[in-house]
Motif scaffolding. Structure first.
Motif, PDB file in Angstrom:
ATOM      1  N   PRO A 138       0.818  -1.226   0.000  1.00  0.00           N
ATOM      2  CA  PRO A 138       0.000   0.000   0.000  1.00  0.00           C
ATOM      3  C   PRO A 138       0.844   1.266   0.000  1.00  0.00           C
ATOM      4  CG  PRO A 138      -0.071  -1.103   2.146  1.00  0.00           C
ATOM      5  CD  PRO A 138       0.599  -2.048   1.204  1.00  0.00           C
ATOM      6  N   GLN A 139       1.915   1.272   0.761  1.00  0.00           N
ATOM      7  CA  GLN A 139       2.735   2.479   0.841  1.00  0.00           C
ATOM      8  C   GLN A 139       3.395   2.782  -0.498  1.00  0.00           C
ATOM      9  OE1 GLN A 139       2.693   4.583   3.175  1.00  0.00           O
ATOM     10  NE2 GLN A 139       1.467   3.339   4.590  1.00  0.00           N
ATOM     11  N   ILE A 140       3.963   1.753  -1.116  1.00  0.00           N
ATOM     12  CA  ILE A 140       4.621   1.969  -2.407  1.00  0.00           C
ATOM     13  C   ILE A 140       3.603   2.497  -3.410  1.00  0.00           C
ATOM     14  CG2 ILE A 140       5.793   0.851  -4.332  1.00  0.00           C
ATOM     15  CD1 ILE A 140       7.118  -0.997  -2.390  1.00  0.00           C
ATOM     16  N   GLY A 141       2.402   1.939  -3.369  1.00  0.00           N
ATOM     17  CA  GLY A 141       1.363   2.420  -4.259  1.00  0.00           C
ATOM     18  C   GLY A 141       1.033   3.876  -4.000  1.00  0.00           C
ATOM     19  N   ALA A 142       0.848   4.197  -2.729  1.00  0.00           N
ATOM     20  CA  ALA A 142       0.438   5.554  -2.372  1.00  0.00           C
ATOM     21  C   ALA A 142       1.537   6.569  -2.650  1.00  0.00           C
ATOM     22  CB  ALA A 142       0.037   5.597  -0.898  1.00  0.00           C
ATOM     23  N   LEU A 143       2.782   6.151  -2.461  1.00  0.00           N
ATOM     24  CA  LEU A 143       3.894   7.097  -2.602  1.00  0.00           C
ATOM     25  C   LEU A 143       4.532   7.031  -3.987  1.00  0.00           C
ATOM     26  CD1 LEU A 143       5.558   6.650   0.908  1.00  0.00           C
ATOM     27  CD2 LEU A 143       3.812   8.269   0.188  1.00  0.00           C
ATOM     28  N   ALA A 144       3.941   6.281  -4.870  1.00  0.00           N
ATOM     29  CA  ALA A 144       4.520   6.099  -6.202  1.00  0.00           C
ATOM     30  C   ALA A 144       4.890   7.421  -6.870  1.00  0.00           C
ATOM     31  CB  ALA A 144       3.580   5.289  -7.083  1.00  0.00           C
ATOM     32  N   PRO A 145       4.040   8.437  -6.783  1.00  0.00           N
ATOM     33  CA  PRO A 145       4.419   9.704  -7.432  1.00  0.00           C
ATOM     34  C   PRO A 145       5.729  10.249  -6.895  1.00  0.00           C
ATOM     35  CG  PRO A 145       2.111   9.733  -6.735  1.00  0.00           C
ATOM     36  CD  PRO A 145       2.706   8.497  -6.162  1.00  0.00           C
ATOM     37  N   HIS A 146       5.910  10.153  -5.587  1.00  0.00           N
ATOM     38  CA  HIS A 146       7.143  10.662  -4.999  1.00  0.00           C
ATOM     39  C   HIS A 146       8.329   9.741  -5.272  1.00  0.00           C
ATOM     40  CE1 HIS A 146       3.958  12.609  -2.541  1.00  0.00           C
ATOM     41  NE2 HIS A 146       4.746  13.649  -2.668  1.00  0.00           N
ATOM     42  N   LEU A 200       9.382  -5.707  -0.710  1.00  0.00           N
ATOM     43  CA  LEU A 200       8.932  -5.822   0.672  1.00  0.00           C
ATOM     44  C   LEU A 200       9.725  -4.946   1.628  1.00  0.00           C
ATOM     45  CD1 LEU A 200       6.698  -7.284   2.100  1.00  0.00           C
ATOM     46  CD2 LEU A 200       8.298  -9.124   2.683  1.00  0.00           C
ATOM     47  N   PRO A 201      11.045  -4.947   1.561  1.00  0.00           N
ATOM     48  CA  PRO A 201      11.816  -4.068   2.456  1.00  0.00           C
ATOM     49  C   PRO A 201      11.463  -2.600   2.249  1.00  0.00           C
ATOM     50  CG  PRO A 201      13.256  -5.673   1.402  1.00  0.00           C
ATOM     51  CD  PRO A 201      11.940  -5.796   0.728  1.00  0.00           C
ATOM     52  N   VAL A 202      11.236  -2.224   1.008  1.00  0.00           N
ATOM     53  CA  VAL A 202      10.860  -0.842   0.722  1.00  0.00           C
ATOM     54  C   VAL A 202       9.526  -0.511   1.388  1.00  0.00           C
ATOM     55  CG1 VAL A 202      10.380   0.826  -1.101  1.00  0.00           C
ATOM     56  CG2 VAL A 202      12.053  -0.996  -1.490  1.00  0.00           C
ATOM     57  N   GLU A 203       8.578  -1.399   1.175  1.00  0.00           N
ATOM     58  CA  GLU A 203       7.256  -1.195   1.761  1.00  0.00           C
ATOM     59  C   GLU A 203       7.344  -1.040   3.279  1.00  0.00           C
ATOM     60  OE1 GLU A 203       4.362  -0.753   0.407  1.00  0.00           O
ATOM     61  OE2 GLU A 203       3.184  -0.799   2.262  1.00  0.00           O
ATOM     62  N   ARG A 204       8.083  -1.926   3.903  1.00  0.00           N
ATOM     63  CA  ARG A 204       8.219  -1.885   5.358  1.00  0.00           C
ATOM     64  C   ARG A 204       8.823  -0.572   5.826  1.00  0.00           C
ATOM     65  NH1 ARG A 204       7.981  -7.757   7.120  1.00  0.00           N
ATOM     66  NH2 ARG A 204       9.446  -8.543   5.604  1.00  0.00           N
ATOM     67  N   ALA A 205       9.888  -0.164   5.169  1.00  0.00           N
ATOM     68  CA  ALA A 205      10.569   1.063   5.585  1.00  0.00           C
ATOM     69  C   ALA A 205       9.640   2.261   5.433  1.00  0.00           C
ATOM     70  CB  ALA A 205      11.837   1.256   4.759  1.00  0.00           C
ATOM     71  N   LEU A 206       8.988   2.352   4.289  1.00  0.00           N
ATOM     72  CA  LEU A 206       8.096   3.492   4.059  1.00  0.00           C
ATOM     73  C   LEU A 206       6.953   3.499   5.062  1.00  0.00           C
ATOM     74  CD1 LEU A 206       7.931   3.509   0.152  1.00  0.00           C
ATOM     75  CD2 LEU A 206       9.070   5.160   1.643  1.00  0.00           C
ATOM     76  N   SER A 207       6.411   2.341   5.328  1.00  0.00           N
ATOM     77  CA  SER A 207       5.281   2.288   6.247  1.00  0.00           C
ATOM     78  C   SER A 207       5.726   2.690   7.654  1.00  0.00           C
ATOM     79  CB  SER A 207       4.661   0.891   6.192  1.00  0.00           C
ATOM     80  OG  SER A 207       4.636   0.289   7.445  1.00  0.00           O
ATOM     81  N   THR A 208       6.920   2.258   8.042  1.00  0.00           N
ATOM     82  CA  THR A 208       7.442   2.665   9.353  1.00  0.00           C
ATOM     83  C   THR A 208       7.561   4.184   9.440  1.00  0.00           C
ATOM     84  OG1 THR A 208       8.724   0.623   9.490  1.00  0.00           O
ATOM     85  CG2 THR A 208       9.354   2.413  10.967  1.00  0.00           C
TER      86      THR A 208
END
Lengths: 210, 210
Positions: free
Chosen positions: A172-180, B110-118
């Motif tokens: 979800p985060q990668i999706g949401a932050l994709a623009p950035h 997955l590591p990217v997602e985790r880091a961003l979510s944190t």
DNA sequence: CTCCCGTACGTACGCTGTACGTCTCGACAG
DNA sequence: CTGTCGAGACGTACAGCGTACGTACGGGAG
């Protein structure tokens, strides 16, 4: 056509790397660009590895490390880091070559000397100066590699990540932050982290002198 | 001898890299280690590049990212960074391979997602989270490369620098600090910079919420 | 039994770095 | 002027690379 010499060979190598990437470099290719037999190169360069060392050294010695000893140490390290980053601009596709070769020559050691001396003059202890130096080196090299795309892992640029491409359930985060994530002002990003580091280091220094 | 399959090929590749370095990897060499014809590999792997991607993916998926969502975000990012550094321990000579390949697969994201979510849960904004993420990535990758010796430039270890070897006139600091430059507790150095960064980030967060 | 397809494998092509031998050419001694 | 010599340019050759292509075999489907 001027006579073959080491300088012309190195220049041809750098030119080739910038035009077609480091993977395209071969002795035959360089010789062809110089309109010369392959083995003629070996009269001026002992082997390919030494040629790449020379490439690294040449690029490194072109970096302008203008250092003002009178300026605050914070500005000095910032300037040194930025000067180093210039490599990514002046010779983007050669950056990995420069960074991955150990140079025992003056060109390779001068930046080290300058950085260490700046940190020592700022008041850091011997061990401390080396530690801080290593932190900066790690950050600068990591940033350069991202900028030139050598370590694309975890640093997707280029619109390679589109919001639609990623599974919104799993990431979800990668999706949401994709623009950035897909756009990156390298200079701004570099300065952001650099200032962060300098600020942290300055904090340590202030806290210790009190 | 079990039948040839992708898993065995990847395992053989990793084993070869760890035994003889990434440069020693060739399809012929891997096939020889598996006591198999070279072209048989191509029934399970489309090409060498894809094989190296699989190597990267396999190593990456072995990293244990134990994340405790209840812990303070400072501890969480520290743990994530340390987990990543484990790669340098578990597969030192494969580190460069892992780091230099972009993976669009789940293991890579997955590591990217985790880091961003944190970072998002810690209270950072969208753009801010991405910036901070990039700073950490740069530092971590730079540190890993130094640790595994891929970027020996400006990070001479191994006693490669002796005080006697350097010209004390030109490089007084390098000469004086040679003892500290030639030894490096990678874990301590890594944590030093990591804590520095986390502290700086925390400062930004605190300053903004006031 | 026959057919077929996935797997294993041999051969071959164009590429790589570079060791070695040869040839040419300019400079200098007699 | 002539003979000699050294340095640089070059051709050939070898071992190794990734991989395209053709072939052979062995087991499951009809």
């Amino acid at each position: 056509m001027p006579p073959l010499n080491r300088t012309r060979i190195v220049a041809a190598a750098i030119d080739l790397i910038e035009r077609e990437g480091a993977d395209a470099v071969s002795m035959r290719r360089i010789a062809a660009d110089l309109e010369v037999g392959v083995m003629s190169l070996y009269n001026h360069v002992p082997n390919k590895s030494a040629l790449l060392d020379a490439v690294s050294e040449t690029i490194l010695s072109e970096v302008e490390f203008t250092d003002d000893p009178a300026a605050p140490w914070t500005d000095r390290v910032r300037m040194q880091a930025r000067a180093f980053r210039q490599i990514a601009h002046s010779h983007p596709r050669s950056t990995m070559v420069v960074v991955s070769r150990q140079l025992k020559s003056a060109a390779g050691m001068l930046p080290v000397e300058r950085a260490l001396s700046t940190l020592r003059e700022a008041g850091f202890g011997e061990r401390e100066a080396v530690q801080i130096f290593r932190v900066f080196i790690a950050y600068v090299i990591g940033s350069l590699l991202r900028e030139v795309g050598v370590t694309p892992t975890f640093a997707p640029v280029h619109g390679a990540i589109r919001a639609d491409d990623v599974d919104a359930e799993l990431f979800p985060q990668i999706g949401a932050l994709a623009p950035h994530l897909s756009e990156c002002d390298h200079e701004a990003e570099f300065d952001f982290g650099l200032d962060l580091l300098i600020e942290a280091i300055a904090g340590r220094l202030a806290q210790r002198t009190t």
